[in-house]
Design a protein around this motif. Structure first.
Motif, PDB file in Angstrom:
ATOM      1  N   ASP A 399       0.879  -1.164   0.000  1.00  0.00           N
ATOM      2  CA  ASP A 399       0.000   0.000   0.000  1.00  0.00           C
ATOM      3  C   ASP A 399       0.923   1.222   0.000  1.00  0.00           C
ATOM      4  O   ASP A 399       1.537   1.551   1.019  1.00  0.00           O
ATOM      5  CB  ASP A 399      -0.889  -0.018   1.251  1.00  0.00           C
ATOM      6  CG  ASP A 399      -1.910   1.117   1.245  1.00  0.00           C
ATOM      7  OD1 ASP A 399      -1.582   2.199   0.735  1.00  0.00           O
ATOM      8  OD2 ASP A 399      -3.028   0.918   1.765  1.00  0.00           O
ATOM      9  N   GLN A 506      -5.726  -2.893  -7.075  1.00  0.00           N
ATOM     10  CA  GLN A 506      -6.509  -2.210  -6.044  1.00  0.00           C
ATOM     11  C   GLN A 506      -7.616  -1.431  -6.732  1.00  0.00           C
ATOM     12  O   GLN A 506      -7.365  -0.396  -7.333  1.00  0.00           O
ATOM     13  CB  GLN A 506      -5.641  -1.267  -5.210  1.00  0.00           C
ATOM     14  CG  GLN A 506      -4.617  -1.968  -4.338  1.00  0.00           C
ATOM     15  CD  GLN A 506      -3.993  -1.014  -3.339  1.00  0.00           C
ATOM     16  OE1 GLN A 506      -4.605  -0.639  -2.347  1.00  0.00           O
ATOM     17  NE2 GLN A 506      -2.764  -0.627  -3.589  1.00  0.00           N
ATOM     18  N   GLY A 510     -10.233  -0.955  -2.881  1.00  0.00           N
ATOM     19  CA  GLY A 510      -8.929  -1.465  -2.475  1.00  0.00           C
ATOM     20  C   GLY A 510      -8.679  -2.922  -2.798  1.00  0.00           C
ATOM     21  O   GLY A 510      -7.571  -3.419  -2.612  1.00  0.00           O
ATOM     22  N   ARG A 653     -11.106  -2.323   1.700  1.00  0.00           N
ATOM     23  CA  ARG A 653      -9.890  -2.971   2.179  1.00  0.00           C
ATOM     24  C   ARG A 653      -9.080  -2.015   3.056  1.00  0.00           C
ATOM     25  O   ARG A 653      -8.379  -2.426   3.970  1.00  0.00           O
ATOM     26  CB  ARG A 653      -9.047  -3.387   0.973  1.00  0.00           C
ATOM     27  CG  ARG A 653      -7.805  -4.180   1.305  1.00  0.00           C
ATOM     28  CD  ARG A 653      -7.054  -4.532   0.042  1.00  0.00           C
ATOM     29  NE  ARG A 653      -6.367  -5.809   0.127  1.00  0.00           N
ATOM     30  CZ  ARG A 653      -5.899  -6.471  -0.909  1.00  0.00           C
ATOM     31  NH1 ARG A 653      -6.087  -5.999  -2.115  1.00  0.00           N
ATOM     32  NH2 ARG A 653      -5.276  -7.615  -0.755  1.00  0.00           N
ATOM     33  N   THR A 654      -9.155  -0.736   2.763  1.00  0.00           N
ATOM     34  CA  THR A 654      -8.375   0.263   3.490  1.00  0.00           C
ATOM     35  C   THR A 654      -9.286   1.406   3.904  1.00  0.00           C
ATOM     36  O   THR A 654     -10.441   1.489   3.490  1.00  0.00           O
ATOM     37  CB  THR A 654      -7.244   0.823   2.606  1.00  0.00           C
ATOM     38  OG1 THR A 654      -7.832   1.493   1.488  1.00  0.00           O
ATOM     39  CG2 THR A 654      -6.351  -0.279   2.093  1.00  0.00           C
ATOM     40  N   ASN A 657      -9.210   5.752  -0.196  1.00  0.00           N
ATOM     41  CA  ASN A 657      -9.531   5.291  -1.548  1.00  0.00           C
ATOM     42  C   ASN A 657      -8.248   5.280  -2.376  1.00  0.00           C
ATOM     43  O   ASN A 657      -7.678   6.331  -2.655  1.00  0.00           O
ATOM     44  CB  ASN A 657     -10.563   6.225  -2.192  1.00  0.00           C
ATOM     45  CG  ASN A 657     -11.048   5.690  -3.540  1.00  0.00           C
ATOM     46  OD1 ASN A 657     -10.374   4.875  -4.170  1.00  0.00           O
ATOM     47  ND2 ASN A 657     -12.204   6.143  -3.969  1.00  0.00           N
ATOM     48  N   PRO A 658      -7.770   4.089  -2.773  1.00  0.00           N
ATOM     49  CA  PRO A 658      -6.495   4.030  -3.505  1.00  0.00           C
ATOM     50  C   PRO A 658      -6.552   4.701  -4.864  1.00  0.00           C
ATOM     51  O   PRO A 658      -5.512   4.992  -5.446  1.00  0.00           O
ATOM     52  CB  PRO A 658      -6.243   2.525  -3.634  1.00  0.00           C
ATOM     53  CG  PRO A 658      -7.594   1.902  -3.529  1.00  0.00           C
ATOM     54  CD  PRO A 658      -8.370   2.768  -2.586  1.00  0.00           C
TER      55      PRO A 658
END
Length: 672
Positions: A399, A506, A510, A653-654, A657-658
């Protein structure tokens, strides 16, 4: 002398490594039989394997029979290391499946045999631990026939069952019961044999039955069953004779162009890569220029700097290794597990793709690896990268915003092994966060977006347009062009393709988007701007970095317009339990969101089949013994991904926001 590549497979603690030691002793490779408990076995060479008494990495040793060199591949039995087994399967000529005479057919045993049969790998069954109290023979053969293969054929009888004096006596031509049972099983796959046997039983000779047995064993239609004890050596001589008689010699032209496949990669003492190559044809030699690749990337050619082959239990230097052999090849620094080498690198793309196809479930857990010392972060990334080379299913992921390292897992034991390996071999003490279940994202529809270069919203000198459409599960990522290939330099198209694939690891929440078709709809670039007395001006010319920079933003906009759904892994399960215990199971199924879609009762035993979320499997395993008086047997395998159900329709997932535009541009700016 031909070579037989033989796998030894089993459920954990069935005695697989002990059998390997006994076979090596019987062949004269080792003077004393090593002990798993004492950590003195030949194939468990890792310090952690010796401490824990389990096999973690597949290992190759060899021994000679009359006219045959056997490369024996000992594989892990613990389900957390099933990926090691998977990598070995496609290089085997035959296998021995070990079953405990006491514990009988276990869940992992079923998974292994089902896979061996599906792949058509000739397999002998060795029932181990006949010297242990509680050992079974005839009843276990019936279980093997019912649960593993209807083609099971007991090859002898056991005397002194359950005692240290247990001995295996093979059946012979003078045993009418054996010849009748053998003819009955073989006739099911041989119409000519059936017709002759019906016409005149006496006309079907024992010699003909043995010939048909060898043919049908080689075709993975029939599975001879031997009994014995790796601890005492009982039955091992008869098993060895069966390996020699019944398992087929591999095909392959030793005089043709060199071709092979890589099933394992290690690092040598000086950090150099060592590739385990199963040679399919030809010969690989030292100082030879050898190509390798996987079909997804252009073949690379490098010089072989060293070759070793396995002889009498050890890897020894050799001038070359021919068809059928397993070669340890040095010098291929970019090689990866699943690569085809030699002539296969350019032509047998299908073989390489098959080598990477999962025969077992993919890992469904992941965890964050945290260095105990902050200064070790860079070294930890390098170490995990090397471990991922040896085990691709570790699937190292970073990440970039949180600077966290993730690895994929099959289970908690694997986490312990990774931690011990990092500490022992790399001097990197680490800790792990709580494991979480790996989800994926799937497109809800079709979306498109494009960005023109050098505008207010696009700071990069590149024009890119992309359209995303859903692809069927299992088909992977496909990148197509709707613009002319000659409209800009190929390197820029390659930069977009590579960045698309990297970005899809991702998605909006994510999680990886594994199955999608991405089409490039717009393209544009700024040609190289330079003059006779001036150098190259980056400010006025497009580079690959421009296309790598803008592609994630365009792809993110297309994904947002298409929408994605977070999907969780679901396991198929098969549960055997006493019939009277079934009513108590229904509330547990409901609480764990398990769905039963098949039920059958056989002689007081209920067989239930259905689906359960992967995150709930452990809960079912934990509660099963108490609900079934210890008689429940649960077998699970990966089924599919399905949209997350319940009050939370999405599960990020995180906590960031990727693919957020502002976050991404700030990150790129910091990186530059």
């Amino acid at each position: 002398m031909h070579t037989l590549n033989l796998g030894i497979l089993a459920h954990v603690d069935a005695g697989k490594t002990s059998l390997t030691e006994r076979l090596l002793h019987a062949a004269g490779v080792v003077e004393e039989v090593g002990s798993v408990d004492d950590g003195s076995t030949r194939t468990d060479s890792l310090a952690l394997e010796r401490r824990r008494g389990i096999t973690i990495k597949s290992a190759v040793v060899s021994f000679a029979l009359d006219g045959i060199t056997v490369n024996l591949i000992d594989t892990p039995g613990h389900p957390d290391f099933i990926a090691e087994v998977e990598r070995v399967l496609h290089v085997l000529d035959g296998a021995v499946l070990v079953v405990s005479a006491v514990e009988g057919v276990q869940a992992q045993t079923r998974v292994l045999m089902r896979t061996l049969r599906r792949l058509g790998i000739p397999t002998l069954v060795f029932v181990n631990k006949t010297d242990r109290r509680g050992a079974r023979d005839d009843a276990l053969v019936r279980d093997i026939a019912a649960k593993l293969t209807p083609g099971a054929v007991a090859m002898g009888t056991v005397g002194g069952l359950g005692t240290r004096a247990a001995a295996f006596t093979p059946y012979g031509p003078d045993d009418p019961g054996f010849t009748a049972r053998l003819a009955d099983v073989l006739a099911g796959h041989d119409d000519a044999l059936l017709a002759d046997y019906v016409a005149d039983e006496a006309a079907v000779t024992y010699r003909r039955l043995r010939k048909s047995l060898a043919e049908q064993t080689a075709g993975a239609l029939v599975h001879p069953v031997y009994f014995g004890s790796a601890a005492t050596g009982a039955g091992v001589a008869e098993l060895t004779a069966g390996i020699e008689e019944l398992l087929p010699a591999p095909a392959g032209d030793p005089d043709g162009p060199a071709a092979g496949t890589v099933f394992k990669v290690e690092r040598g003492p000086n950090g150099e890569k060592v590739a385990y190559v199963r040679m399919l044809a030809g010969t690989v030699r030292t100082r030879q220029e050898l190509a390798y690749g996987d079909g997804d990337r252009a073949p690379v050619t490098e010089k072989v700097t060293g070759v070793k082959v396995f002889e009498q239990g050890a890897a020894v230097p050799a001038a070359g290794a021919g068809a059928g052999r397993i070669a340890l090849v040095r010098g291929l620094e970019g090689v990866r597990i699943g690569d085809a080498v030699g002539a296969a690198a350019g032509s047998a793309v299908g073989r390489a793709a098959d080598a990477r196809r999962h025969h077992f479930a993919p890992p469904t857990l992941e965890t964050v690896v945290v260095p105990d010392r902050t200064a070790d972060r860079g070294a930890l990334h390098a170490a995990l990268f090397q471990l991922a080379e040896q085990d691709p299913l570790i699937a190292l992921r970073q990440d970039d915003i949180r600077q966290e390292l993730y690895v994929s897992l099959y289970g908690e034991v694997q986490k312990e092994v990774i931690g011990a390996t990092l500490a022992d071999e790399y001097g990197l003490p680490v800790s792990f966060r709580e494991s979480s279940v790996i989800h994926v994202e799937r497109l809800a529809g079709t979306g498109a977006a494009h960005e023109k270069g050098d505008t207010g919203t696009n700071p990069f000198l590149a024009t890119v347009g992309l359209r995303v459409t859903p692809a069927p599960p299992g088909t992977g990522v496909r990148f197509d062009l709707e613009v002319e290939l000659g409209s800009m330099p190929y390197a820029f198209f390659k930069a977009v393709d590579d960045t698309v694939r990297a970005t899809l690891h991702q998605g909006l929440y994510g999680w990886e988007i594994p199955d999608v078709r991405v089409t490039m709809t717009h393209s544009g670039y700024w040609p190289r701007q330079s003059h006779a007395h001036q150098g190259f001006s980056k400010a006025m010319s497009s580079t690959g970095a421009d296309f790598r920079g803008i592609t994630p933003l365009v792809l993110a906009d297309a994904l947002k317009r298409a929408g994605t759904r977070v999907c969780e892994p679901v396991q198929r399960f098969r549960l055997e339990a006493p019939e009277d215990a079934v009513p108590a199971l229904w509330p547990v199924f409901a609480a764990l969101a398990a769905v039963v879609d098949g039920q059958e009762v056989r002689g007081g035993v209920a067989v239930l089949e259905g689906e359960v979320p992967a995150a709930r499997v452990h809960g079912l395993e934990r509660r099963l013994p108490g609900l079934t008086r210890g008689e429940g047997v649960l077998e699970t395998s990966f089924g599919r991904y399905r949209p997350v159900r319940g009050p939370a329709p999405v599960r990020p997932r995180t906590d960031h926001n990727p693919l957020d535009r502002k976050e991404y541009l700030l990150h790129v700016q910091r990186r530059v």
